[in-house]
Design an enzyme around this catalytic site. Structure first.
Site, PDB file in Angstrom:
ATOM      1  N   ARG A  52       0.844  -1.289   0.063  1.00 56.62           N
ATOM      2  CA  ARG A  52      -0.006   0.047  -0.031  1.00 56.62           C
ATOM      3  C   ARG A  52       0.897   1.396   0.002  1.00 56.62           C
ATOM      4  O   ARG A  52       0.452   2.335  -0.643  1.00 56.62           O
ATOM      5  CB  ARG A  52      -0.938  -0.022   1.249  1.00 56.62           C
ATOM      6  CG  ARG A  52      -2.202  -0.988   0.992  1.00 56.62           C
ATOM      7  CD  ARG A  52      -2.987  -0.796   2.158  1.00 56.62           C
ATOM      8  NE  ARG A  52      -4.372  -1.696   1.694  1.00 56.62           N
ATOM      9  CZ  ARG A  52      -5.273  -1.877   2.317  1.00 56.62           C
ATOM     10  NH1 ARG A  52      -5.174  -1.866   3.654  1.00 56.62           N
ATOM     11  NH2 ARG A  52      -6.483  -2.260   1.763  1.00 56.62           N
ATOM     12  N   LYS A 215     -16.046 -17.313   3.059  1.00 54.75           N
ATOM     13  CA  LYS A 215     -17.677 -17.461   3.217  1.00 54.75           C
ATOM     14  C   LYS A 215     -18.352 -16.860   1.769  1.00 54.75           C
ATOM     15  O   LYS A 215     -18.072 -16.161   1.293  1.00 54.75           O
ATOM     16  CB  LYS A 215     -18.153 -16.531   4.074  1.00 54.75           C
ATOM     17  CG  LYS A 215     -17.797 -16.657   5.718  1.00 54.75           C
ATOM     18  CD  LYS A 215     -18.501 -16.121   6.656  1.00 54.75           C
ATOM     19  CE  LYS A 215     -18.152 -16.027   7.917  1.00 54.75           C
ATOM     20  NZ  LYS A 215     -18.606 -14.906   8.610  1.00 54.75           N
ATOM     21  N   GLY A 371      -8.620  -8.222   0.122  1.00 59.66           N
ATOM     22  CA  GLY A 371      -7.671  -8.213   0.857  1.00 59.66           C
ATOM     23  C   GLY A 371      -6.643  -9.616   0.757  1.00 59.66           C
ATOM     24  O   GLY A 371      -5.548  -9.747   0.635  1.00 59.66           O
TER      25      GLY A 371
END
Ligand code: ADP
Ligand code: MG
Length: 422
Positions: A52, A215, A371
């Site tokens: 980042r 999930k 992410g």
């Protein structure tokens, strides 16, 4: 050009770019997402992945070359009490930024003090200011106008390049830019919106998506919003076990979301009834335990014993998915194929990363969102060969869900609309 009567703005419409402003000697505030992972103890913190920070460099170099007087800001983690400060300080970030930019980064302990105002006029070339973690200020997450007012009092031009934080209506993301007429985005946001926007607006066909991760429920909205555009779905990760279980297949003690079985069943039907393809893993790397896995083996679907769980896609699935990716023109990957944090279960995700790199090298488009997927892509060693890896995490998924990101909306400069004549 207007966006058309009655139509809402989208993408980068109505948003200025940093290149649209004359930055010379201007006090330019740049909101970044320097929320990097760290290890170690306070006083001895070490950045474990500086992606980042590196992603922010093009905008910063540009602003420095144009002679801007820079104030940078970012959040880091979720500090709650003043005792959390040593753990969430931006000190290591300031040091790394200084190395990458070859300049002095002065860390401002109290953004609401007079320090920025006093230092800005006497700032030398190769000196920039970095505010301490903006979440140390209570007002940040409350989108407080007080904090925004203080920063606005020393800001001529506001630039948002914090794509990964733009889905949050926080003070330096939302309230602040609304106070500043000269506002726009940096190169990172531009690149993110161009690449993610391309997936939504005009992906070259066939368009394939690789879905995985923890999930099904985290991904339902993205799947729904992109459903019609996608030709082929490849499923892996823990998510695959909900889909396999939905078809009545035994998955041992693999992670299954019981309340999503009917969604999974329905999705498979919807995909197939439109003549599209959905593939589920045909083999698996299994073990006896999630935290301390032993008895690691490879088995075919549906032969996962009752006391084992699937932790990665197997070699046959890897090969099957690689071939499918080879045939696509555009691929979007979200969600690792296995517990890639452990080398024993990383091959599936690294195989996808390699296939995406090959596709991009052969003229196709490969985009990674999420992410953990971005972390898996970095760890694979193929990251720099892909078309785009979103630094956004949650923000990139929300954008693809079709949600409006507060950080982008606050930048739009809506021209006065002219009443239509009939
Ligand atoms: P992203 O952040 O890219 O959107 P997710 O957060 O949805 O991805 O999922 C990432 C997590 O899913 C990783 O921590 C990985 O270990 C976990 N995971 C992947 N496959 C499995 C599996 N078969 N069983 C349990 N966890 C899994
Ligand atoms: Mg995640």
């Amino acid at each position: 050009m207007s966006a058309g009567f009655g139509k809402s703005f989208s993408g980068l419409q109505g948003i200025k770019s940093i290149e649209d402003f004359d930055l010379k000697d201007q006090k330019v505030f740049i909101r970044l997402d320097l929320n990097v992972p760290m290890k170690g103890e306070p006083g001895n913190l070490e950045i474990t992945d500086d992606t980042r920070i590196r992603a922010a460099i093009p905008t910063l170099k540009y602003a420095m070359e144009k002679g801007a007087k820079l104030v940078l800001a970012s959040h880091l983690g979720r500090p709650e009490t003043p005792e959390d400060r040593p753990k969430y300080t931006l000190e290591p970030v300031a040091a790394r930024l200084g190395e990458l930019l070859g300049c002095e980064v002065i860390l401002i302990e109290e953004p609401t003090s007079d320090a920025p105002k006093a230092l800005l006029p006497v700032l030398k070339p190769k000196q920039i200011l970095l505010l301490e973690n903006v979440r140390f200020e209570k007002g940040e997450t409350k989108n407080a106008s007080e904090l925004a007012n203080v920063i606005a009092s020393y800001t001529d031009i506001y630039i948002n390049d914090a794509f990964g934080a733009s889905h949050r209506a926080h003070s330096t993301i939302d309230a602040l830019p609304r106070l500043i007429a000269k506002r726009g985005c940096g190169f990172l946001i531009k690149k993110e919106i161009e690449n993610l926007g391309m997936l939504m607006d005009g992906p070259k066909k066939p368009f394939l998506t690789v879905m995985g991760g923890a999930k099904v429920s985290d991904k339902i909205k993205v799947i729904e919003s992109m459903m019609e555009k996608i030709d082929t779905f490849l499923v892996g990760g823990a998510m695959a076990y909900t889909f396999l279980a939905a078809q009545g297949l035994g998955v041992g003690k693999s992670r299954v979301e019981k309340d999503k079985l009917s969604f999974a069943r329905d999705l498979i039907k919807r995909i197939e009834s439109r003549g599209k393809k959905i593939l589920l893993p045909i083999d698996h790397i299994i073990a006896d335990d999630f935290l301390a896995p032993t008895k690691i083996e490879t088995v075919d679907t549906p032969s996962i014993p009752e006391d084992r769980l699937g932790l990665d896609i197997g070699p046959k699935t890897r090969e099957l998915y690689r071939k499918e990716i080879e045939r696509a023109k555009t691929v979007f990957w979200n969600g690792p194929m296995g517990v890639f944090e452990r080398p024993e279960f990383a091959k599936g995700s690294f195989g996808i990363a390699e296939a995406l790199a090959t596709l991009a090298q052969n003229g196709g488009v490969s985009v990674v969102g999420g992410g953990d997927s971005a972390a898996a892509a970095e760890a694979s060693g193929f990251a720099d060969k892909m078309t785009h890896i979103s630094t956004g995490g949650g923000a990139s998924l929300e954008y693809l869900e079709g949600a409006k990101l507060p950080g982008l909306e606050a930048l739009r400069i809506v021209r006065e609309s002219v009443a239509p004549t009939f």
